[in-house]
Scaffold this active site. Structure first.
Site, mmCIF file in Angstrom:
data_model
loop_
_atom_site.group_PDB
_atom_site.id
_atom_site.type_symbol
_atom_site.label_atom_id
_atom_site.label_comp_id
_atom_site.label_asym_id
_atom_site.label_seq_id
_atom_site.Cartn_x
_atom_site.Cartn_y
_atom_site.Cartn_z
ATOM 1 N N ASP A 212 0.812 -1.229 0.000
ATOM 2 C CA ASP A 212 0.000 0.000 0.000
ATOM 3 C C ASP A 212 0.841 1.273 0.000
ATOM 4 O OD1 ASP A 212 -2.235 -1.697 0.310
ATOM 5 O OD2 ASP A 212 -1.932 -1.729 2.468
ATOM 6 N N ARG B 78 -6.610 0.142 7.816
ATOM 7 C CA ARG B 78 -5.187 -0.223 7.908
ATOM 8 C C ARG B 78 -4.635 0.209 9.260
ATOM 9 N NH1 ARG B 78 -4.173 1.850 1.784
ATOM 10 N NH2 ARG B 78 -4.864 -0.047 0.771
ATOM 11 N N ASN C 236 -5.010 -10.862 -3.964
ATOM 12 C CA ASN C 236 -5.137 -10.638 -2.519
ATOM 13 C C ASN C 236 -4.834 -9.216 -2.092
ATOM 14 O OD1 ASN C 236 -2.552 -11.375 -3.390
ATOM 15 N ND2 ASN C 236 -1.876 -11.848 -1.334
ATOM 16 N N GLY D 158 -11.392 -3.585 2.394
ATOM 17 C CA GLY D 158 -12.025 -2.459 3.068
ATOM 18 C C GLY D 158 -11.647 -2.370 4.550
ATOM 19 N N ARG D 159 -10.729 -3.263 4.988
ATOM 20 C CA ARG D 159 -10.336 -3.247 6.402
ATOM 21 C C ARG D 159 -9.572 -1.956 6.721
ATOM 22 N NH1 ARG D 159 -7.197 -8.960 7.272
ATOM 23 N NH2 ARG D 159 -6.197 -8.308 5.358
ATOM 24 N N GLY E 279 -4.622 -4.947 -3.473
ATOM 25 C CA GLY E 279 -5.144 -4.105 -4.548
ATOM 26 C C GLY E 279 -4.267 -2.903 -4.798
ATOM 27 N N HIS E 280 -4.299 -2.418 -6.013
ATOM 28 C CA HIS E 280 -3.627 -1.166 -6.333
ATOM 29 C C HIS E 280 -4.718 -0.167 -6.670
ATOM 30 C CE1 HIS E 280 0.250 -3.061 -6.553
ATOM 31 N NE2 HIS E 280 -0.273 -4.000 -7.299
HETATM 32 P P1 GDP Z 1 -0.372 0.055 -3.758
HETATM 33 O O1 GDP Z 1 -0.962 -1.250 -3.399
HETATM 34 O O2 GDP Z 1 1.064 0.165 -3.389
HETATM 35 O O3 GDP Z 1 -0.640 0.435 -5.171
HETATM 36 O O4 GDP Z 1 -1.079 1.144 -2.841
HETATM 37 P P2 GDP Z 1 -2.649 1.395 -2.610
HETATM 38 O O5 GDP Z 1 -3.297 1.648 -3.887
HETATM 39 O O6 GDP Z 1 -3.238 0.381 -1.743
HETATM 40 O O7 GDP Z 1 -2.594 2.685 -1.669
HETATM 41 C C1 GDP Z 1 -2.208 3.871 -2.087
HETATM 42 C C2 GDP Z 1 -3.342 4.854 -1.854
HETATM 43 O O8 GDP Z 1 -2.807 6.129 -1.782
HETATM 44 C C3 GDP Z 1 -4.334 4.907 -2.980
HETATM 45 O O9 GDP Z 1 -5.603 5.279 -2.487
HETATM 46 C C4 GDP Z 1 -3.773 5.989 -3.888
HETATM 47 O O10 GDP Z 1 -4.738 6.635 -4.685
HETATM 48 C C5 GDP Z 1 -3.227 6.929 -2.889
HETATM 49 N N1 GDP Z 1 -2.039 7.664 -3.278
HETATM 50 C C6 GDP Z 1 -0.962 7.263 -4.006
HETATM 51 N N2 GDP Z 1 -0.032 8.227 -4.049
HETATM 52 C C7 GDP Z 1 -0.537 9.265 -3.321
HETATM 53 C C8 GDP Z 1 -0.037 10.546 -2.952
HETATM 54 O O11 GDP Z 1 1.058 10.952 -3.291
HETATM 55 N N3 GDP Z 1 -0.855 11.306 -2.161
HETATM 56 C C9 GDP Z 1 -2.078 10.906 -1.734
HETATM 57 N N4 GDP Z 1 -2.806 11.717 -0.974
HETATM 58 N N5 GDP Z 1 -2.564 9.687 -2.053
HETATM 59 C C10 GDP Z 1 -1.804 8.896 -2.832
#
Ligand code: GDP
Length: 424
Positions: A12, A306, A37, A303-304, A39-40
């Protein structure tokens, strides 16, 4: 050129956003490990998406999205994700699936659920996507490669053998209904007709692409600390989260991975169980969680909420080193703009001694965080596009962390959108 985008922490970190952004210059984006398992989250011109199986490059028409052999391929999930994109006006992505990728079987998901139920309070905090049973079977050599769908006789024979073994566990350990070979075979045939148009010899495809000078991007899931070898075992995931594994999970020469972009988050968050030294609780954690990421720090898959913590230099230094980092992408920095002061974990006190080296799990359980407090910048930094335009305290925070972790911060993400990026 081949580059990898991987995480330094517990996942995340914002890898999805960085991959989506770097995909603009890429021809091919490859997922090389993990499954549905984690998500991005990606925000772009089409809207906000949570991807689980598809590479984060699916939003560009010029890219090919590849599911490598190292992935835990959940075929119904893959198609559900494709449909979600199409339904929201994203053009059908070009997708290739390795003939050597193994499939998450319906019973892997059941075993995951049953095992969490059996372990009760001692569970690993699984997302119940079947990942641990899947990789266990892969290495026990009773997994199913996509290519096996195309020999029905052998497939049926193998299903009979595997089901025999699974049913012993189902009856005697879990006290659950037995599996039926014919039913599973039917499901496999459905999987076959779904996946057939996309199946490809991925390592040959990538080899040719390299000869043609294409830009290839490997996209990692989760982060260093969830790696089964180098992470916080046993509270880890079941496939390697390291860039090095990109060579195996995609089928490319290791020396071709020239650039390793390790995504490091400006504060800490984690899902699932396991030691988390710089963890914070109560109102302090609630506020960071609420303000974090884009719309709060809640799991993209489950949706847990973090678990939250301050930046951990010990874990991130190790996380970057074990990835073989060439570039750090420092993300979600904008979120910290509300703080007057920002604690940073600079060491672990273990049995009265302070260390900056990340220890093995037994010692990690004893570690107490040593914090240093830096002044905050107390303003919104979104929209800033030049490093020099960042407030001084914000630059100091970045440079303080850069020095402690020992790898160059070349990108700073100051918002969830594609263009919220500062190159340095
Ligand atoms: P991943 O699994 O590493 O891709 O990360 P996630 O998608 O689970 O979590 C990253 C969250 O932070 C997502 O909701 C992104 O939209 C958000 N995000 C990513 N970069 C930034 C940032 O620079 N600033 C903010 N505020 N949110 C970000």
């Amino acid at each position: 050129m081949i580059q990898a985008v991987v995480g330094a922490n517990w996942g995340d970190e914002g890898k999805g956003k960085i991959t989506d952004m770097l995909s603009k210059e890429a021809d091919i984006i490859v997922r090389f490990q993990g499954g549905a398992n984690a998500g991005h989250t990606i925000i772009n011109d089409y809207g906000k998406f949570a991807l689980h199986t598809l590479p984060s490059g699916v939003f560009y028409e010029h890219t090919t999205s590849v599911i490598g052999n190292g992935v835990a391929l959940n075929i119904p999930m893959l198609f559900k994700e494709i449909k979600e994109l199409i339904d929201r006006a994203v053009p059908m992505p070009n997708i290739l699936v390795s003939d050597r990728a193994q499939m998450v079987m319906p019973y892997h998901i059941l075993f995951d659920e049953y095992e969490e139920e059996r372990l009760d309070g001692n569970s690993f905090g699984s997302t119940k996507s079947g990942i641990a049973p899947f990789y266990s079977d892969k290495y026990a050599k009773i997994g199913f490669q996509v290519a096996e769908l195309f020999n029905e006789e052998l497939l049926r024979e193998k299903l009979e053998r595997v089901v025999l073994q699974k049913n012993v566990l189902l009856e005697h350990l879990y006290h659950k209904p037995a599996l039926k070979v014919e039913e599973l075979f039917g499901t496999m045939m459905e999987y076959k007709s779904m996946i057939e148009p996309y199946v490809c010899d991925v390592s040959s495809f990538l080899w040719r692409a390299m000869q043609d000078g294409k830009n290839i991007l490997l996209e990692g899931q989760l982060g260093s600390l969830k790696d089964p070898d180098h992470g916080i075992y046993p509270m880890v995931t079941s496939s390697s989260t390291l860039a090095a594994y990109g060579a195996i999970g995609a089928g490319i020469p290791p020396y071709e991975i020239k650039k390793i972009v390790t995504v490091v988050k400006a504060y800490s968050s984690a899902v699932g169980a396991g030691v988390f030294v710089s963890e914070i609780f109560g109102d302090e954690a609630d506020e960071l969680r609420r303000r974090g990421g884009d719309g709060g720090e809640y799991g993209a898959t489950t949706g847990r909420p973090r678990r939250m913590g301050w930046f951990d230099c010990v874990a991130s230094k190790y996380g970057c080193r074990i990835q073989g980092t060439t570039d750090v992408a420092f993300t979600v920095l904008d979120v910290l703009g509300y703080l007057e002061e920002i604690p940073v974990c600079v060491g672990y006190a273990i049995d009265g001694k302070v260390t900056t080296d990340f220890p093995t799990t037994g010692l990690l359980e004893k570690a107490k965080p040593v914090f240093e407090v830096l002044p905050g910048w107390q303003c919104d930094i979104r929209g800033i596009s030049k490093y020099k335009d960042l407030p001084e305290n914000c630059r100091n925070y970045i440079e303080f962390i850069e020095e402690r972790i020992g790898f160059p911060v070349t990108m700073i993400s100051n918002g969830p959108e594609r263009n919220n990026i500062i190159y340095r």
